[in-house]
Design a protein around this motif. Structure first.
Motif, PDB file in Angstrom:
ATOM      1  N   ALA A 115       0.844  -1.198   0.000  1.00 36.09           N
ATOM      2  CA  ALA A 115       0.000   0.000   0.000  1.00 36.09           C
ATOM      3  C   ALA A 115       0.880   1.249   0.000  1.00 36.09           C
ATOM      4  O   ALA A 115       1.806   1.323   0.800  1.00 36.09           O
ATOM      5  N   PRO A 116       0.626   2.177  -0.859  1.00 31.50           N
ATOM      6  CA  PRO A 116      -0.279   2.066  -2.003  1.00 31.50           C
ATOM      7  C   PRO A 116       0.325   1.169  -3.071  1.00 31.50           C
ATOM      8  O   PRO A 116       1.524   0.917  -3.071  1.00 31.50           O
ATOM      9  N   SER A 117      -0.500   0.701  -3.997  1.00 29.49           N
ATOM     10  CA  SER A 117      -0.005  -0.182  -5.054  1.00 29.49           C
ATOM     11  C   SER A 117       0.494   0.607  -6.256  1.00 29.49           C
ATOM     12  O   SER A 117       1.044   0.027  -7.184  1.00 29.49           O
ATOM     13  N   ARG A 118       0.328   1.915  -6.225  1.00 28.16           N
ATOM     14  CA  ARG A 118       0.813   2.782  -7.304  1.00 28.16           C
ATOM     15  C   ARG A 118       1.535   3.978  -6.692  1.00 28.16           C
ATOM     16  O   ARG A 118       1.021   4.626  -5.783  1.00 28.16           O
ATOM     17  N   LEU A 119       2.742   4.243  -7.193  1.00 26.65           N
ATOM     18  CA  LEU A 119       3.521   5.401  -6.743  1.00 26.65           C
ATOM     19  C   LEU A 119       3.648   6.372  -7.903  1.00 26.65           C
ATOM     20  O   LEU A 119       3.981   5.976  -9.023  1.00 26.65           O
ATOM     21  N   GLU A 120       3.386   7.649  -7.608  1.00 23.77           N
ATOM     22  CA  GLU A 120       3.478   8.682  -8.633  1.00 23.77           C
ATOM     23  C   GLU A 120       4.504   9.720  -8.211  1.00 23.77           C
ATOM     24  O   GLU A 120       4.483  10.204  -7.084  1.00 23.77           O
ATOM     25  N   PHE A 121       5.399  10.052  -9.143  1.00 26.22           N
ATOM     26  CA  PHE A 121       6.471  11.006  -8.885  1.00 26.22           C
ATOM     27  C   PHE A 121       6.395  12.140  -9.898  1.00 26.22           C
ATOM     28  O   PHE A 121       6.025  11.935 -11.050  1.00 26.22           O
ATOM     29  N   ASN A 122       6.775  13.342  -9.442  1.00 26.52           N
ATOM     30  CA  ASN A 122       6.975  14.480 -10.338  1.00 26.52           C
ATOM     31  C   ASN A 122       7.985  15.408  -9.680  1.00 26.52           C
ATOM     32  O   ASN A 122       8.565  15.058  -8.653  1.00 26.52           O
ATOM     33  N   THR A 123       8.200  16.588 -10.228  1.00 25.01           N
ATOM     34  CA  THR A 123       9.222  17.476  -9.669  1.00 25.01           C
ATOM     35  C   THR A 123       8.867  17.937  -8.262  1.00 25.01           C
ATOM     36  O   THR A 123       9.756  18.197  -7.462  1.00 25.01           O
ATOM     37  N   GLN A 124       7.584  18.041  -7.930  1.00 27.25           N
ATOM     38  CA  GLN A 124       7.182  18.458  -6.588  1.00 27.25           C
ATOM     39  C   GLN A 124       7.223  17.301  -5.583  1.00 27.25           C
ATOM     40  O   GLN A 124       7.344  17.525  -4.390  1.00 27.25           O
ATOM     41  N   THR A 125       7.066  16.089  -6.063  1.00 25.04           N
ATOM     42  CA  THR A 125       7.075  14.928  -5.161  1.00 25.04           C
ATOM     43  C   THR A 125       8.050  13.866  -5.679  1.00 25.04           C
ATOM     44  O   THR A 125       7.636  12.855  -6.247  1.00 25.04           O
ATOM     45  N   PRO A 126       9.359  14.087  -5.460  1.00 23.70           N
ATOM     46  CA  PRO A 126      10.334  13.097  -5.928  1.00 23.70           C
ATOM     47  C   PRO A 126      10.445  11.876  -5.011  1.00 23.70           C
ATOM     48  O   PRO A 126      11.047  10.884  -5.387  1.00 23.70           O
ATOM     49  N   LYS A 127       9.877  11.947  -3.806  1.00 23.84           N
ATOM     50  CA  LYS A 127       9.925  10.833  -2.861  1.00 23.84           C
ATOM     51  C   LYS A 127       8.537  10.244  -2.680  1.00 23.84           C
ATOM     52  O   LYS A 127       7.538  10.950  -2.752  1.00 23.84           O
ATOM     53  N   ALA A 128       8.507   8.949  -2.425  1.00 24.62           N
ATOM     54  CA  ALA A 128       7.233   8.284  -2.128  1.00 24.62           C
ATOM     55  C   ALA A 128       7.502   7.158  -1.133  1.00 24.62           C
ATOM     56  O   ALA A 128       8.573   6.554  -1.133  1.00 24.62           O
ATOM     57  N   SER A 129       6.525   6.909  -0.302  1.00 25.33           N
ATOM     58  CA  SER A 129       6.631   5.841   0.689  1.00 25.33           C
ATOM     59  C   SER A 129       5.575   4.792   0.409  1.00 25.33           C
ATOM     60  O   SER A 129       4.498   5.083  -0.113  1.00 25.33           O
ATOM     61  N   PHE A 130       5.912   3.569   0.753  1.00 25.07           N
ATOM     62  CA  PHE A 130       4.964   2.475   0.641  1.00 25.07           C
ATOM     63  C   PHE A 130       5.207   1.511   1.793  1.00 25.07           C
ATOM     64  O   PHE A 130       6.238   1.562   2.465  1.00 25.07           O
ATOM     65  N   THR A 131       4.237   0.652   2.036  1.00 26.83           N
ATOM     66  CA  THR A 131       4.328  -0.323   3.119  1.00 26.83           C
ATOM     67  C   THR A 131       4.004  -1.706   2.580  1.00 26.83           C
ATOM     68  O   THR A 131       3.003  -1.891   1.887  1.00 26.83           O
ATOM     69  N   VAL A 132       4.863  -2.652   2.905  1.00 29.74           N
ATOM     70  CA  VAL A 132       4.618  -4.058   2.588  1.00 29.74           C
ATOM     71  C   VAL A 132       4.217  -4.724   3.900  1.00 29.74           C
ATOM     72  O   VAL A 132       4.926  -4.608   4.901  1.00 29.74           O
ATOM     73  N   THR A 133       3.072  -5.372   3.910  1.00 33.90           N
ATOM     74  CA  THR A 133       2.605  -6.082   5.098  1.00 33.90           C
ATOM     75  C   THR A 133       2.596  -7.570   4.778  1.00 33.90           C
ATOM     76  O   THR A 133       1.992  -7.996   3.797  1.00 33.90           O
ATOM     77  N   VAL A 134       3.294  -8.324   5.577  1.00 35.42           N
ATOM     78  CA  VAL A 134       3.343  -9.780   5.399  1.00 35.42           C
ATOM     79  C   VAL A 134       2.638 -10.392   6.599  1.00 35.42           C
ATOM     80  O   VAL A 134       2.993 -10.106   7.743  1.00 35.42           O
ATOM     81  N   SER A 135       1.645 -11.228   6.338  1.00 32.79           N
ATOM     82  CA  SER A 135       0.932 -11.865   7.450  1.00 32.79           C
ATOM     83  C   SER A 135       0.528 -13.272   7.060  1.00 32.79           C
ATOM     84  O   SER A 135       0.414 -13.598   5.886  1.00 32.79           O
ATOM     85  N   GLY A 136       0.333 -14.074   8.081  1.00 29.81           N
ATOM     86  CA  GLY A 136      -0.097 -15.438   7.855  1.00 29.81           C
ATOM     87  C   GLY A 136       0.555 -16.409   8.803  1.00 29.81           C
ATOM     88  O   GLY A 136       0.941 -16.060   9.919  1.00 29.81           O
ATOM     89  N   VAL A 137       0.706 -17.644   8.325  1.00 30.24           N
ATOM     90  CA  VAL A 137       1.310 -18.724   9.091  1.00 30.24           C
ATOM     91  C   VAL A 137       2.278 -19.446   8.160  1.00 30.24           C
ATOM     92  O   VAL A 137       1.926 -19.784   7.033  1.00 30.24           O
ATOM     93  N   VAL A 138       3.480 -19.669   8.646  1.00 34.53           N
ATOM     94  CA  VAL A 138       4.466 -20.418   7.868  1.00 34.53           C
ATOM     95  C   VAL A 138       4.528 -21.830   8.437  1.00 34.53           C
ATOM     96  O   VAL A 138       4.784 -22.003   9.629  1.00 34.53           O
ATOM     97  N   PRO A 139       4.313 -22.850   7.613  1.00 32.07           N
ATOM     98  CA  PRO A 139       4.397 -24.223   8.117  1.00 32.07           C
ATOM     99  C   PRO A 139       5.847 -24.592   8.422  1.00 32.07           C
ATOM    100  O   PRO A 139       6.775 -24.006   7.890  1.00 32.07           O
ATOM    101  N   ARG A 140       6.013 -25.569   9.284  1.00 29.09           N
ATOM    102  CA  ARG A 140       7.356 -26.083   9.573  1.00 29.09           C
ATOM    103  C   ARG A 140       7.809 -26.855   8.337  1.00 29.09           C
ATOM    104  O   ARG A 140       7.139 -27.744   7.861  1.00 29.09           O
ATOM    105  N   LEU A 141       8.970 -26.460   7.822  1.00 29.59           N
ATOM    106  CA  LEU A 141       9.489 -27.096   6.618  1.00 29.59           C
ATOM    107  C   LEU A 141      10.762 -27.863   6.929  1.00 29.59           C
ATOM    108  O   LEU A 141      11.512 -27.490   7.832  1.00 29.59           O
ATOM    109  N   ALA A 142      11.006 -28.896   6.179  1.00 21.96           N
ATOM    110  CA  ALA A 142      12.269 -29.618   6.307  1.00 21.96           C
ATOM    111  C   ALA A 142      13.396 -28.694   5.867  1.00 21.96           C
ATOM    112  O   ALA A 142      13.193 -27.797   5.051  1.00 21.96           O
ATOM    113  N   ARG A 143      14.575 -28.854   6.415  1.00 19.25           N
ATOM    114  CA  ARG A 143      15.711 -27.991   6.081  1.00 19.25           C
ATOM    115  C   ARG A 143      15.972 -27.954   4.577  1.00 19.25           C
ATOM    116  O   ARG A 143      16.442 -26.968   4.048  1.00 19.25           O
TER     117      ARG A 143
END
Length: 173
Positions: free
Chosen positions: A131-159
């Motif tokens: 979020a957001p899934s689209r970043l827009e840049f121009n001369t007034q806004t050369p920086k943009a921030s976004f957030t990646v959220t990872v959630s769920g359950v990871v099963p136990r895996l063999a090495r």
């Protein structure tokens, strides 16, 4: 990412991008990180003053006063393209990863990047919205921030099993 040269490796062995010398003069997007940000990240990894001095080349920096105002709480807080964490198997988790990027492409040219998460292996128990899934840049806004959220359950895996992993792609329109 699944090229013959990468056979038998995992996503953590790829690094944070591919080097393209012809495009190095115009990188497009960069992740801003200062020396202080890297020092703070090393401090979260348990580096002491002597170890920092060997890396930095100066013995004037220590973890207690070497961090910047954006001091890292964990190594994952470094504003860097790679994102990784350790989670306990079979336990619900949510990880929020903020990032800020700067458009250093052609001056005065607007740029729009659509972001998409692509799983390299099926991960039925994970959700990874950006979020957001689209970043827009121009001369007034050369920086943009976004957030990646990872959630769920990871099963136990063999090495020998591959760990769940995904990549974040940014494409221009």
């Amino acid at each position: 990412m699944n090229t013959p040269g990468n056979a038998g490796t995992n996503d953590l062995k790829y690094g944070s991008g591919q080097l393209n010398p012809t495009k190095a003069r115009d990188p497009g997007l960069v992740y801003d990180a200062s020396e202080g940000d890297y020092i703070a990240m090393l401090c979260t990894q348990g580096y002491n003053a002597m170890q920092l001095a060997l890396i930095i080349g100066s013995n004037t920096t220590a973890c207690s006063n070497g961090a910047t105002s954006t001091a890292a709480v964990s190594a994952g807080d470094l504003n860097y393209p790679s994102m990784a964490t350790r989670v306990d198997p079979w336990k619900n988790f949510t990880l929020v990863i903020p990032r800020t990027i700067t458009n250093v492409g052609a001056s005065g040219v607007a740029a729009v990047y659509d972001m998409k998460v692509i799983f390299t292996d099926p991960a039925d128990n994970l959700a990874v919205p950006v979020a957001p899934s689209r970043l827009e840049f121009n001369t007034q806004t050369p920086k943009a921030s976004f957030t990646v959220t990872v959630s769920g359950v990871v099963p136990r895996l063999a090495r020998s099993s591959r760990q769940p992993s995904c990549g974040l792609t940014m494409s221009t329109k």
